[in-house]
Design an enzyme around this catalytic site. Structure first.
Site, short mmCIF file in Angstrom:
data_model
loop_
_atom_site.label_atom_id
_atom_site.label_comp_id
_atom_site.label_asym_id
_atom_site.label_seq_id
_atom_site.Cartn_x
_atom_site.Cartn_y
_atom_site.Cartn_z
N ASP A 46 0.81 -1.21 0.00
CA ASP A 46 0.00 0.00 0.00
C ASP A 46 0.85 1.26 0.00
OD1 ASP A 46 -2.31 -1.51 -0.03
OD2 ASP A 46 -2.58 -1.46 2.13
N ASN A 116 -4.76 9.59 1.83
CA ASN A 116 -5.29 8.88 2.99
C ASN A 116 -5.79 9.83 4.07
OD1 ASN A 116 -5.18 6.25 2.18
ND2 ASN A 116 -3.43 5.67 3.43
N ALA A 158 -7.42 2.95 7.06
CA ALA A 158 -5.99 2.92 7.36
C ALA A 158 -5.75 3.42 8.79
CB ALA A 158 -5.22 3.74 6.33
N LEU A 161 -8.80 4.10 11.07
CA LEU A 161 -9.43 2.94 11.72
C LEU A 161 -8.64 2.51 12.94
CD1 LEU A 161 -11.64 0.79 11.71
CD2 LEU A 161 -10.24 -0.55 10.14
#
Length: 257
Positions: A46, A116, A158, A161
């Site tokens: 990722d 993100n 990511a 969480l």
């Protein structure tokens, strides 16, 4: 989305395994320079996907990942076979970054984009004190914490969480505002905001309690104010095999325990 498969470019995370796989793929499918490719195939995890998406931003070139990392939430399963066919039927997901503008304690203004999240962190042993302003209105006068973050839907599974923030549907017009180890107010769990909101973080006692700001992998230290808004002009496209779209992965993540 129709993907042209005649000009494929390959990038890797630099591990021996990924580099060897890329060499075999280049031998079978050719290799187009990044700047000329119609689709990019990223072999890694990722982290590599985020790096590649940042490089592809503004070029309108989709990115298809194959997992050679540890988690691979944004990646597809690796296979050397039928690459052109996989790319031609791949499902596309369009995501948009957050634009972060930072004012440092020395008066310098800098900018970065985050696909993100934008995160603020305390830089010393002392907790940070952060004022939270949404669309010009102070919503939290003082958050005493290790940090705070604002996440996109794509980034909500990511770090957000891990910090106990909510998972957002990938196509939702929302952002997640999540505290990191809050001390006061102890029971504040964050907020869900519309994606048109402008969020400003103002650090209190900035000299005594220094704070850094991070947009994905770009960090600025000794920040005084951080202003964040979604940038709809800088979207990027991810490609996934049928049945494994990012929408499906985000939904499935909500039922794991």
């Amino acid at each position: 989305m129709s993907v042209q498969t005649d000009r494929v470019g390959f990038v890797t995370n630099g591990t021996a395994e990924a580099d060897q796989a890329a060499a075999r793929l280049r031998g079978r499918y050719g290799d187009t320079p990044f700047e000329e490719a119609s689709v990019i195939v990223a072999l890694g995890g990722d982290g590599l996907m985020l790096q590649t998406l940042h490089q592809a931003m503004g070029r309108n070139v989709p990115v298809y990942g194959m997992n050679f990392g540890s988690v691979g939430f944004l990646m597809n399963v690796f296979s050397e076979d039928s690459l052109a066919e996989r790319l031609s039927v791949a499902q596309a997901t369009r995501i948009y970054p957050l634009s972060m503008t930072v004012l440092s304690t020395s008066g310098v203004t800098q900018m970065a984009l985050a696909l993100n999240e934008v995160s603020l962190f305390r830089s010393t042993y002392q907790a940070a004190k952060i004022q939270i302003v949404v669309d010009g209105e102070t919503r939290l006068d003082e958050l005493i914490c290790d940090g705070v973050l604002l996440s996109t839907p794509a980034g909500s599974t990511a770090y957000n969480l891990s910090a106990h923030g909510p998972i957002l549907p990938i196509d939702s017009p929302l952002l997640a505002l999540t505290p990191i180890s809050p001390f006061r107010p102890r029971r504040w769990r964050g907020a869900i905001l519309g994606n048109r909101a402008e969020v400003k973080f103002i650090t209190r006692e900035a000299a005594k309690r220094p704070v850094s700001a991070v947009a994905d992998n770009v960090e600025f230290q000794n920040v005084l104010e951080v202003t964040i808004r979604e940038d709809r002009d800088s979207g990027v496209t991810l490609l996934f095999d049928p049945g494994t779209s990012l929408e499906e992965r985000v939904l499935s993540e909500q039922f794991r325990y």
